[in-house]
Design an enzyme around this catalytic site. Sequence first.
Site, PDB file in Angstrom:
ATOM      1  N   SER A   1     -69.861-101.684  10.279  1.00 39.93           N
ATOM      2  CA  SER A   1     -71.034-101.498  10.605  1.00 39.93           C
ATOM      3  C   SER A   1     -71.905-102.487   9.949  1.00 39.93           C
ATOM      4  O   SER A   1     -72.946-102.803  10.537  1.00 39.93           O
ATOM      5  CB  SER A   1     -71.630-100.139  10.750  1.00 39.93           C
ATOM      6  OG  SER A   1     -71.086 -99.335  11.555  1.00 39.93           O
ATOM      7  N   ILE A   2     -71.727-102.902   8.488  1.00 38.50           N
ATOM      8  CA  ILE A   2     -72.579-103.917   7.975  1.00 38.50           C
ATOM      9  C   ILE A   2     -72.589-105.214   8.643  1.00 38.50           C
ATOM     10  O   ILE A   2     -73.366-105.983   8.570  1.00 38.50           O
ATOM     11  CB  ILE A   2     -72.437-103.955   6.730  1.00 38.50           C
ATOM     12  CG1 ILE A   2     -71.031-104.469   6.243  1.00 38.50           C
ATOM     13  CG2 ILE A   2     -72.430-102.807   5.780  1.00 38.50           C
ATOM     14  CD1 ILE A   2     -70.728-104.790   4.865  1.00 38.50           C
TER      15      ILE A   2
END
Length: 204
Positions: free
Chosen positions: A57-58
């Site tokens: 997700s980063i």
Amino acid sequence: QVQYHKAFRGGAGVMDAETGEILAIANYPSFDPNNATSYPLENRKLAFVTDPFEPGSIFKTLTIASALENKVAKPETKFYCEGGRMKVQNHWISEAETHEKFEWLTVSDILKFSSNVGTTKLAFAIKYPKLRNTLDKFHIAQKTGIEIKGESKGILSYKANDKVRPLTLSNISFGQGVATTAIQMLRAYAAIANGGYLVKPTLL
């Protein structure tokens, strides 16, 4: 956190976003340099620099940056997030948490709530060549040149002009099917923090 989550390893880095100077960088598990040979070899390298990992997700921040850069959307542009579940080819793209049933989200909220479906919709609007161009600007899958031996460049298999399937594009948009290093992601986020300048991480 490594112990709490029973993780294989973890790391942390602090960098001056304007100069690239590394203020602190470390990995756990680590070793005692006064007795190095009594520790496993994998503990004696700086995995923050040497080991690629799937960022997950980063990575969404970079997809959203691409949407803004290419004027595909503005922070307030809304996307319908399908109630938290979207079929791409023969696979279902779901939100990380099954209770998340997002409908209309702005681009800002897609980032805030880390929506897989919303990020996928952004990637479909951007299309892979433009997304890849943005990732190249962030130097994803390129070595940073930090003064440590064994730096990995990571993995980004598809070139800008390759035909990328919708499912592959969806996965890349939220950091799956791509591998970066922690130092690469630290540099990418520094560029966002400092107003758009890509700096070279340095220990000297």
